[in-house]
Each structure stands twice: as C-alpha cells, then as structure tokens.
Design an enzyme around this catalytic site. Structure first.
Site, PDB file in Angstrom:
ATOM      1  N   HIS A  57     -21.112  35.250  11.304  1.00  0.00           N
ATOM      2  CA  HIS A  57     -22.359  34.630  11.776  1.00  0.00           C
ATOM      3  C   HIS A  57     -22.907  35.336  13.018  1.00  0.00           C
ATOM      4  CE1 HIS A  57     -24.591  30.542  12.027  1.00  0.00           C
ATOM      5  NE2 HIS A  57     -25.302  31.466  12.652  1.00  0.00           N
ATOM      6  N   HIS A  59     -26.715  37.133  14.688  1.00  0.00           N
ATOM      7  CA  HIS A  59     -28.152  37.385  14.573  1.00  0.00           C
ATOM      8  C   HIS A  59     -28.409  38.735  15.236  1.00  0.00           C
ATOM      9  CE1 HIS A  59     -29.073  33.253  13.245  1.00  0.00           C
ATOM     10  NE2 HIS A  59     -28.058  32.921  14.024  1.00  0.00           N
ATOM     11  N   LEU A  60     -28.766  39.715  14.424  1.00  0.00           N
ATOM     12  CA  LEU A  60     -29.010  41.051  14.980  1.00  0.00           C
ATOM     13  C   LEU A  60     -30.496  41.288  15.253  1.00  0.00           C
ATOM     14  CD1 LEU A  60     -26.454  43.210  12.951  1.00  0.00           C
ATOM     15  CD2 LEU A  60     -26.169  42.061  15.145  1.00  0.00           C
ATOM     16  N   HIS A 178     -26.293  25.493   7.318  1.00  0.00           N
ATOM     17  CA  HIS A 178     -26.551  25.032   8.694  1.00  0.00           C
ATOM     18  C   HIS A 178     -26.754  23.525   8.563  1.00  0.00           C
ATOM     19  CE1 HIS A 178     -28.905  25.216  12.655  1.00  0.00           C
ATOM     20  NE2 HIS A 178     -29.164  24.021  12.186  1.00  0.00           N
ATOM     21  N   HIS A 231     -21.011  26.797  12.014  1.00  0.00           N
ATOM     22  CA  HIS A 231     -20.902  26.200  13.357  1.00  0.00           C
ATOM     23  C   HIS A 231     -20.690  24.690  13.418  1.00  0.00           C
ATOM     24  CE1 HIS A 231     -25.131  25.684  12.432  1.00  0.00           C
ATOM     25  NE2 HIS A 231     -25.462  26.907  12.758  1.00  0.00           N
ATOM     26  N   ASP A 304     -21.953  33.078  16.041  1.00  0.00           N
ATOM     27  CA  ASP A 304     -23.363  32.685  16.117  1.00  0.00           C
ATOM     28  C   ASP A 304     -24.053  33.440  17.262  1.00  0.00           C
ATOM     29  OD1 ASP A 304     -25.811  31.549  15.623  1.00  0.00           O
ATOM     30  OD2 ASP A 304     -25.212  29.487  16.101  1.00  0.00           O
ATOM     31  N   HIS A 308     -31.462  36.387  22.893  1.00  0.00           N
ATOM     32  CA  HIS A 308     -32.863  36.041  23.152  1.00  0.00           C
ATOM     33  C   HIS A 308     -33.276  36.721  24.453  1.00  0.00           C
ATOM     34  CE1 HIS A 308     -33.392  33.138  19.955  1.00  0.00           C
ATOM     35  NE2 HIS A 308     -32.314  32.482  20.340  1.00  0.00           N
ATOM     36  N   GLY A 323     -29.587  29.364  21.470  1.00  0.00           N
ATOM     37  CA  GLY A 323     -28.678  30.452  21.098  1.00  0.00           C
ATOM     38  C   GLY A 323     -28.135  31.173  22.304  1.00  0.00           C
TER      39      GLY A 323
END
Lengths: 431, 314
Positions: A57, A59-60, A178, A231, A304, A308, A323
């Site tokens: 998990h 986020h790229l 989710h 999560h 996760d 940002h 996040g």
C-alpha cells in the site's frame, strides 16, 4: 553483474553466516566464503538479514501528483526503507483504471529499477464506485495487475463489491477494500471519541470500518473470492476478522505503522501532519493492532505511504489532505511498536513485511526464505541503531512525516534487489 | 498569555482577572461623554472573518476603537484552498503589515491554533509579534463568548462559583457550548448539558459537566439557563425529527420559564430562532440577560485586547 558477498550477517537474527549472491540468486550460505574478483562485499557483522520488504500500500502520486512524489522519488524512498517491491495505489490523475495507465506505472517503475513497482488497478471506473473497471484487461496487461482497490474511497455499494469479488475470483486477483461506510463518515475529520469531541472535529466512527469489513467478509464467503482489508484501524474490526478467518473465509488484512504507534492524542496541536484516513485512534486500538499482528489476525504491515506537498498539509485541519509518509520509517516504527516490546521476533518481522504480503498478491520472487537458490531480494538491518527522523532529509518530495524529530530504533543498512544493492548506508545506488 | 485560542488557556485566576478588568473598563466608561480610552493608541487590530458575523465582529471592532486602537476589518469569505490565497499566506501578510493582533473567525476547528503557530514560527520573517484571538473556530471554541457569558452571570447572580447553569440545545455543533462548559467549570460552576443524544458529542461524558435529556427535570434547580442556537446550516440530517418536536422537547417556553427559580437568568448567544429554541416572550422578559450579554461583550473584548497587547495589570 558482479557477485555480492554479505559477510557475517544474522539471517532472522540467528547465528552469523556469509551469504554469496550471484546472478541475482543466493548461491551459497556458509562461513568463510570468498568472493570472486570484482565482487562487492558488505560487512554485516552484528546486522540482521531479512527477505526484502514488500509494501502492499503506497501512493507514488505519478501520474498527476508529481509536486508530492514521483515513481522515481518514491522508489528511492522504498529502497532506503528496505523494500524490494511496492504496490502503487490507483488514485492518480488519471486514475489507474485502464491497462494504459497501469502499464505506464509499471514501465516507469522498471525504468527507475530500484524496487519492483506493481500497479494496483482501480476496482471501479474513476474510483467512482458505480461501474466495474476492466479488471481482466489490467490483469492480463504487461503490468500483470494482482491487486485491485479504490483506496481512498470505499467500494460502498454492496452489489458492486459483490460483483468485483466474483469477477476477480476467476482472475486469481485480490480486491483490497478501503473499509469506510461513507454515509457514517460524511465530513469526518478525526476518530470519533473524547479528543475529537473536545477539539470540535467531526467524528469518524469505528463502526464505519467494522460494518464494511463484516459485510465484505460475508460477500467473500459467498463468492469464494480473496478479500484484502486495507489499513485496519479499529480494535473491533479485529474481532470481525478473527471470526471470518476462523470460518475459513479468504480474507487478509493490513495495518499501517502509524496505527501501531500513534494515537489521536497527537491531534491537540491541530497540525495536519497527523491527519490520515482512517484516522489515528486510541491507545486501546494501537494495543489491539500490535497484538493482532503478533497473533496473525492482521497479516501484514503496509505503509499507506501518502506524500503530500506542503501546500496540501500546512493548512487549517479541515483543508489538509489526509496521509503521511511511511516508507522510510516503517521498519523503525515496527521495531518500536512490536519488536522492542517482545511481540515480534525477526522471523515475525519477515512474515509481516515480506512473506505474507508476497503470498497475498501471489508474488513468486519476493517474500521467499533466505536459502540457496532463492531470489536475492534482501534487507540488511542494524537492530541497535537509533536515528532521528527528519522529513526534509527523506527521499520523498513531500516531507509530511508525523515522526519529525522522533528518535526511532532500528535502521536499514542495505537493500538488495535481485542481487543488486539498491540502497546502502542511507544512499541510493542507482543502476 | 500570548494568544487567546481556547478557554483552557485560562486558569481561574487569569479568567477572573479578565472579568475584573472588563468590570473596571465598564466603570471607567460609565457616564463619559467621549467613550474612548487611550490604552491601545498606535496598536493595529485586524479582524479576519471567514464566516458571517455581525455581533462578534462589530463587538471586537468597537472594543478596539474604544481603546483607541487602529482597527481594520477583513472579510474573507469562503475557504482557503482552491479559492485563492491560503489561510497561512493571508495571516502572514496581515502580520507583515504590522498587525499587533489578528482576531479570527473561521469555519475550520483549530484555525486559530494554526494561525498562532504560523505567527510564532514566522515572527522573524513578518517582523511583527502578532497575537491571535479566536473569535470562533468551527465547532471548537468561542472563548470571548464564554467570557462575556461569565461576566453576565457574575453581574446578575453575584458569582459564578457554585451556581448551576443549564446549557440547552445543539451542543454537538456548538463552539459556544464547548467554551462555556470548560470556562464555567474552571470558575467553579455546576454545569448541566440538556440535549437529545443526537446533539451531544461522543465522549461528552468526560467533560466537567452533567448530562441530561430531560429539560423539565432540571429547570427548578437552575440559576441560569443558556439556550443554544440550533444551527440548521450545520445539520447533516436526522439529528431530530422536526423543528416542532424540538420545540416541544427542548424549547424554552413560557411554561418552562415559569418553572425556573425566581432569580434565574436566561441567556442566549444569538442569533436566536424565536419560537423554536426560545419563546419570544421569554427572550424579552425581565429574566432575559440577552442584551446585557451583548453589552458585556464589548467590555470583555476590551479586557482581552488590553491583557494581550498591554499586559495584564498586577
């Protein structure tokens, strides 16, 4: 590629051995091994050797969110954090809901070459929860998508979720949910409880997670499909999972490092670096997460990792995006939360950070035992090191870490992907 | 006291000192032809309101003017992100213009805390030591409202300590309720919240107050009753069946006002929804202190500005 000799490493924290790697696989394990001329050597005296970590998990942010992270910077963070494979969530812009986008992500990951980047495909078109995305085309594409998720949003419609599970079962892929009933979390800003009430933040009730997990377990049972729960954050969800697993339902679950360590007590500063979805909950919840991870009710730790850029975080609480960074602090947080208190040994760490995540997604070349003939995807750890977290010093473009200034135990010394060192002593080794 | 963000910034002594200063300022202005004190001459006070407000904004402005501060009003409607300048940039811009005090109202809980953190962090860059006053942040707090309520109760009842105060209505969405519960408890009052369970936050049992769902069981023992605005714009549905049922269950009717002790006071932070929360005859009755609250608001805000900008008197 030259051979690699790791000297005096302790596999799973056991007795020290030498590990010789050639052609991307473990060639020999023993004592007093010698390397061929030109081989790279790594003195690992006192260090622990584990199979390379697999993160289900992350986020790229690429494509579309490159001000916060790219596949390259995220890959660097992954290598530095000890990861050899990561699963990149599809909530990009455009959404990864077609083979075009998933193949792009996969190809960029391979070009960077620091970590195996496996794109996660969207379950529904545009993550909108109404129309199934082309799961088969994505699974059969060059990206070979193994996991689908609308992460960031719940597949709230029970009929769509049932169809996704049914359809996925024939493809041999897993649906990662989710779990958040959006009707119960409209406007939610924090865990529903004493802290949020005092701070005047709208509550995210734990029941919004438990009810979706319970519903989805029933759907997975009826469709004999593989369900993965992203999560997990609430102690009550553990009980639902325990019962479902006891009933033989094919459900697996992950917990994030932050839900193992941090609680909503951190929210009193209103600094949105602590804003995350699902929210930080109570000390009773973190305790339940740690115990369930040790017990195996929770299968894996997944970060996760959610970069940002400052303009999305250094705002008033309600405006901030949820996040936090996770890749470079995951091991240390797990050591602090579970290893130091004696809940997990190094075999346990290998299980939750490597073996189980690879099994859940059917990766044949990750999460393997440290044995002759196995792929040389390895992580070398200094269990005695202490370090101070600095967001600005991390490889991610964004710096939104809730651990800023914290002193954490355990450090990744080196990461090896198919015999090649991708990170060593805090520096990335680009091929 | 560097900023006033929450009533929990104040212990009993600090809160009492503010109320005492407000009293002294009120006396000082009494009967003066020119209602102006020179205390804050040359100081710049900016109100920055991201929500509609008449009484609070004007009250702060009047407070500043009566103390000879230069007051500037900024109306910044709409949220920050996606609609132009961020809250941080706006706040730092005002600080760099030399704002000694920024008074902020914002729909996000914690907005004032964030402004204070930015003002402190970037003090060297802005060149001004700006103090922040919370004039209402989301559903979190409205500290000066609680202070003016305490001032009004002190006027009418002689003291706050030991008095029983009922707060009736939408506690869940009310920053006034949060500030009042904690300030009145700090000052030694016995607070009871009266609302249906849907309008009470989870965890309210840990607040320093008692909870009741039955207004009629409480009235005869109250020294004061404060009815809260039922904030229709914040409702996301199903908090109560209808305005009619709310009025029947929790509205402060003539009959209910008659059940109060003779000396009991009626408060409302305004704006009122007459008929639903409170009967017009009760709002306009002799026991109503609603306009006294407004008058005291100016003096309390003068005291807050005075303590923040000129330092608390010894």
């Amino acid at each position: 590629m030259p051979d690699l000799l790791i000297r005096n490493a302790r596999p799973y924290g056991e007795d020290a051995v030498d590990v010789l790697i050639g052609n991307g696989v473990i060639a020999e394990i023993g004592s007093g091994l010698t390397a061929s001329d030109g081989a790279e050597t790594l003195d690992a005296a006192g260090l622990v050797l584990l199979p390379g970590f697999v993160d289900l998990h992350v986020h790229l942010r690429e494509p579309g969110g490159e001000e916060s992270e790219t596949i390259e910077t995220g890959s660097r963070a992954a290598a530095l954090g000890g990861f050899t494979a990561v699963f990149a969530m599809p909530n990009t812009n455009p959404v990864a809901d077609t083979e075009v986008v998933v193949e792009h992500v996969h190809r960029r990951g391979a070009e960077v070459g620091l970590v195996d980047v496996h794109p996660v495909g969207a379950v529904t078109v545009g993550l909108e929860g109404t129309k199934l995305a082309e799961l088969g085309s994505m699974a059969r594409s060059r990206a070979q998508v193994r996991m689908f998720s609308d992460d960031g949003r719940c597949v709230n419609d029970p009929l769509i979720m049932r169809r996704a599970l049914e359809y996925a079962s024939a493809l041999g892929v897993v649906i990662a949910q989710h779990a958040e009933d959006h009707r119960l979390t409209a406007g939610a800003q924090a865990h529903e409880g004493v802290v949020a009430s005092r701070l005047g933040l709208a509550g995210w009730p734990a029941a919004a997670e438990e009810t979706i997990v319970a519903r989805d377990c029933a759907l997975a049972r009826d469709t004999d499909a593989a369900l993965h729960v992203c999560h997990v954050s609430s102690a009550h969800t553990i009980e639902v999972l325990r019962a479902a697993k006891a009933a033989g339902i094919r459900v697996s679950a992950e917990v994030t490092p932050h839900h193992l360590l941090l609680t909503d007590a951190a929210l009193t500063s209103y600094d949105p670096v602590h804003k995350v979805n699902p929210p930080l909950r109570t000390a009773a919840d973190t305790k339940a997460m740690r115990e369930a991870l040790a017990e195996g009710v929770l299968d894996v730790v997944a970060t996760d990792h959610a970069p940002h850029a400052a303009q999305y975080k250094d705002t008033e609480w309600a405006a901030a995006r949820p996040g936090m960074l996770g890749l470079q602090t995951a091991l240390s947080v797990l050591v602090a939360a579970c290893v130091e208190p004696g809940l997990l040994d190094w075999h346990g760490v290998a299980r939750v950070l490597s073996q189980r995540p690879a099994e859940i997604t059917g990766l044949s070349d990750h999460g393997r035992p440290i044995a002759v003939g196995e792929p040389a995807n390895l992580t070398v750890i200094d269990p005695d090191a202490q370090w101070t977290v600095r967001g600005a010093a991390m490889a991610s473009i964004a710096a939104n870490t809730p651990y800023e200034g914290m002193r954490l135990p355990g450090r990744v010394v080196a990461t090896v992907l198919r015999g090649r060192v991708t990170a060593r002593d805090g520096k990335v080794h680009q091929s | 006291m560097k900023h006033l963000l929450s009533v929990t910034d104040l212990d009993a002594a600090a809160a009492t000192a503010l109320l005492d200063t407000a009293d002294r300022l009120k006396q000082a202005l009494l009967g003066r032809e020119v209602r102006k004190l020179p205390t804050l001459r040359g100081r710049t006070v900016i109100t920055m309101f991201y929500e509609d407000s008449t009484r609070t904004r004007v009250s702060f402005e009047v407070a500043g003017k009566w103390m000879s501060a230069d007051t500037v009003n900024v109306s910044a409607k709409g949220s920050s992100v996606g609609k132009g300048e961020s809250l941080r940039d706006t706040a730092l811009t005002l600080a760099a213009m030399g704002a000694d005090c920024v008074i902020v109202r914002h729909p996000a809980s914690g907005a004032a805390h964030r402004l204070a953190a930015w003002a402190d962090r970037d003090r060297a860059a802005t060149g001004t030591d700006t103090c922040i006053v919370n004039a209402g942040d989301g559903t979190h707090e409205h500290p000066t409202q609680a202070l003016l309520d305490a001032a009004t109760l002190r006027d009418r009842l002689g003291s706050v300590a030991g008095r029983r105060i009922g707060i009736v209505g939408d506690v869940l969405h009310s920053r006034v309720a949060r500030s009042n519960v904690f300030l009145l408890a700090t000052l030694g009052a016995d607070v009871v919240l009266v609302a249906p369970p849907t309008l009470l936050p989870v965890g309210v049992q840990q607040w320093p107050c008692r909870i009741s769902h039955e207004i009629d069981a409480e009235l005869s023992t109250l020294d004061a009753v404060m009815t809260l605005r039922v904030q229709a714009e914040r409702m996301r549905g199903a908090f109560f069946p209808s305005a009619r049922e709310y009025a029947i269950g929790y509205g402060l009717s003539d009959e209910r006002a008659a059940a109060l002790p003779q000396h009991a006071v009626v408060l409302h932070p305004g704006p009122m929804v007459r008929g639903m929360e409170i009967a017009p005859s009760v709002a306009d009755s002799a026991r109503s202190a609603i306009l006294a609250q407004v008058r005291n608001g100016v003096h309390v805000r003068m005291a807050v500005l005075y303590h923040l900008l000129a330092g608390a008197p010894e």
